[in-house]
Write a protein that holds these residues in place. Sequence first.
Motif, PDB file in Angstrom:
ATOM      1  N   ILE A  31       8.005   0.585  -5.471  1.00 49.73           N
ATOM      2  CA  ILE A  31       7.001   1.628  -5.291  1.00 49.73           C
ATOM      3  C   ILE A  31       7.633   2.948  -5.703  1.00 49.73           C
ATOM      4  O   ILE A  31       8.570   3.428  -5.065  1.00 49.73           O
ATOM      5  N   VAL A  32       7.137   3.469  -6.804  1.00 46.68           N
ATOM      6  CA  VAL A  32       7.699   4.700  -7.364  1.00 46.68           C
ATOM      7  C   VAL A  32       6.692   5.824  -7.193  1.00 46.68           C
ATOM      8  O   VAL A  32       5.498   5.640  -7.429  1.00 46.68           O
ATOM      9  N   SER A  33       7.165   6.959  -6.761  1.00 45.05           N
ATOM     10  CA  SER A  33       6.291   8.118  -6.654  1.00 45.05           C
ATOM     11  C   SER A  33       6.583   9.085  -7.781  1.00 45.05           C
ATOM     12  O   SER A  33       7.740   9.342  -8.101  1.00 45.05           O
ATOM     13  N   LEU A  34       5.530   9.593  -8.401  1.00 45.10           N
ATOM     14  CA  LEU A  34       5.662  10.713  -9.335  1.00 45.10           C
ATOM     15  C   LEU A  34       5.348  11.964  -8.538  1.00 45.10           C
ATOM     16  O   LEU A  34       4.250  12.123  -8.027  1.00 45.10           O
ATOM     17  N   LEU A  35       6.352  12.815  -8.385  1.00 48.80           N
ATOM     18  CA  LEU A  35       6.227  14.003  -7.544  1.00 48.80           C
ATOM     19  C   LEU A  35       6.407  15.252  -8.390  1.00 48.80           C
ATOM     20  O   LEU A  35       7.377  15.352  -9.141  1.00 48.80           O
ATOM     21  N   VAL A 205      11.692   8.091  -6.203  1.00 50.15           N
ATOM     22  CA  VAL A 205      10.849   9.229  -6.540  1.00 50.15           C
ATOM     23  C   VAL A 205      11.275   9.757  -7.910  1.00 50.15           C
ATOM     24  O   VAL A 205      12.463   9.949  -8.154  1.00 50.15           O
ATOM     25  N   ALA A 206      10.295   9.941  -8.789  1.00 42.04           N
ATOM     26  CA  ALA A 206      10.565  10.582 -10.074  1.00 42.04           C
ATOM     27  C   ALA A 206       9.970  11.977  -9.997  1.00 42.04           C
ATOM     28  O   ALA A 206       8.757  12.133  -9.875  1.00 42.04           O
ATOM     29  N   VAL A 207      10.844  12.981 -10.021  1.00 42.20           N
ATOM     30  CA  VAL A 207      10.372  14.362  -9.902  1.00 42.20           C
ATOM     31  C   VAL A 207      10.009  14.879 -11.289  1.00 42.20           C
ATOM     32  O   VAL A 207      10.797  14.748 -12.230  1.00 42.20           O
ATOM     33  N   VAL A 214      12.363  15.111 -14.426  1.00 37.58           N
ATOM     34  CA  VAL A 214      13.631  15.843 -14.424  1.00 37.58           C
ATOM     35  C   VAL A 214      14.703  15.146 -13.598  1.00 37.58           C
ATOM     36  O   VAL A 214      15.892  15.368 -13.804  1.00 37.58           O
ATOM     37  N   GLN A 215      14.301  14.322 -12.639  1.00 34.25           N
ATOM     38  CA  GLN A 215      15.283  13.528 -11.884  1.00 34.25           C
ATOM     39  C   GLN A 215      14.558  12.381 -11.208  1.00 34.25           C
ATOM     40  O   GLN A 215      13.421  12.519 -10.769  1.00 34.25           O
ATOM     41  N   SER A 216      15.249  11.248 -11.126  1.00 39.41           N
ATOM     42  CA  SER A 216      14.648  10.091 -10.483  1.00 39.41           C
ATOM     43  C   SER A 216      15.698   9.462  -9.573  1.00 39.41           C
ATOM     44  O   SER A 216      16.845   9.325  -9.954  1.00 39.41           O
ATOM     45  N   GLY A 217      15.312   9.134  -8.357  1.00 41.57           N
ATOM     46  CA  GLY A 217      16.270   8.536  -7.438  1.00 41.57           C
ATOM     47  C   GLY A 217      15.608   8.191  -6.128  1.00 41.57           C
ATOM     48  O   GLY A 217      14.407   8.435  -5.945  1.00 41.57           O
ATOM     49  N   THR A 218      16.394   7.620  -5.203  1.00 40.59           N
ATOM     50  CA  THR A 218      15.852   7.357  -3.878  1.00 40.59           C
ATOM     51  C   THR A 218      15.602   8.704  -3.205  1.00 40.59           C
ATOM     52  O   THR A 218      16.197   9.720  -3.593  1.00 40.59           O
ATOM     53  N   PRO A 219      14.738   8.734  -2.191  1.00 36.06           N
ATOM     54  CA  PRO A 219      14.515   9.993  -1.493  1.00 36.06           C
ATOM     55  C   PRO A 219      15.827  10.625  -1.011  1.00 36.06           C
ATOM     56  O   PRO A 219      16.035  11.833  -1.160  1.00 36.06           O
ATOM     57  N   GLU A 220      16.754   9.802  -0.514  1.00 32.02           N
ATOM     58  CA  GLU A 220      18.037  10.326  -0.032  1.00 32.02           C
ATOM     59  C   GLU A 220      18.843  10.964  -1.165  1.00 32.02           C
ATOM     60  O   GLU A 220      19.413  12.041  -1.003  1.00 32.02           O
TER      61      GLU A 220
END
Length: 344
Positions: A31-35, A205-207, A214-220
Amino acid sequence: MTLRLTHTAKTYPDGTKALLPTDLSVERGEIVSLLGPSGCGKTTLLRIIAGLETPDAGSDIWFDDDNVTALPVERRQVGMVFQSYALFPNMSVRANIGYGLKMQKLSKPEIEARVTEVLEMCQLQPFAGRAITALSGGQRQRVALARAIAPRPRLLLLDEPLSALDASLREALRDELAVLLREFDITAIFVTHDQDEAMAIADRVAVMSQGRVVQSGTPEDLYRNPNSAFVAGFVGNAMALRGRADGTALHLDGGVLSLPSDGGGQTVFVRAEDVRINDDGPLHGKVETVTFLGTHYRINLSGVTSNLLASIHAGQEAPEVGETVKLSIKPEALMLLPNETGGA
Ligand code: ADP
Ligand code: MG
């Protein structure tokens, strides 16, 4: 299924570059979020994946080993949930959920069985016979989700599905949605401009900013190791400590702070929970506002740096507005990020 985008971009006919060439992979069941803020290209990217928008030449979209770039929306087998639920208002919950299955020309018993299954999963059995107009916002949102999932899509796409709900309901549904998506065991992309929502729901999360991831990673990861001032600010509201760096000493209006490494060419960021009101602290600031938030106080301080600095204060009592307090910030709580040249 696995989703993979390579070199995927979108220029609208008016010349707007809504999405710059982007690579993105989503694992099976992930489950990936685009934020990102409004206008950064989240919906455009989601619509390209769904097949509702044609990407620029050179873009490639893969569902497992199938290149679906030229496949029309109705053949991609994606489920979609939008902010406006787009339900049929006068039809029952059951009929709304069964609609897509009827379009697929499934047999009546098969439709019945599938609808019953998703009604149960989404805890909608008590409302099965009701018209949509007789449901609350939260219930409608669950129907929209049930309807999207009933045809067993390969991929589920959600575009700000909670943003039409009021704050308290949004928070409850956010946690519920996080559980449901995992129960469905489906690959999903969840678009939001709300960092709390992204962190609560997504595995990763992919910001996005201005048409780019610009950056993708776990929330942590994103929270602890942002790679830019933009991500630091957008995920967890990091604040800049503007001052003059001299090696590992940062000279601020409110005192001198030790840095974990040389501060040259960097901007130093800190989060409110790491700004401690502490009698032995090397910094001082003036209390401008005190907000009681139940579990803690949020205190805004002036005179430390050029902008107001917020502190989360967990004590039983808070200092008074107008008081000068001492502050400390542990070196390991400081984030040194390259100076930005203009822009966000
Ligand atoms: P988000 O969902 O992150 O708010 P969008 O993907 O909707 O962002 O929009 C990204 C950019 O593309 C914005 O600048 C928006 O104004 C522009 N845009 C969106 N749709 C169109 C369109 N059909 N034609 C021209 N520009 C568009
Ligand atoms: Mg949008």
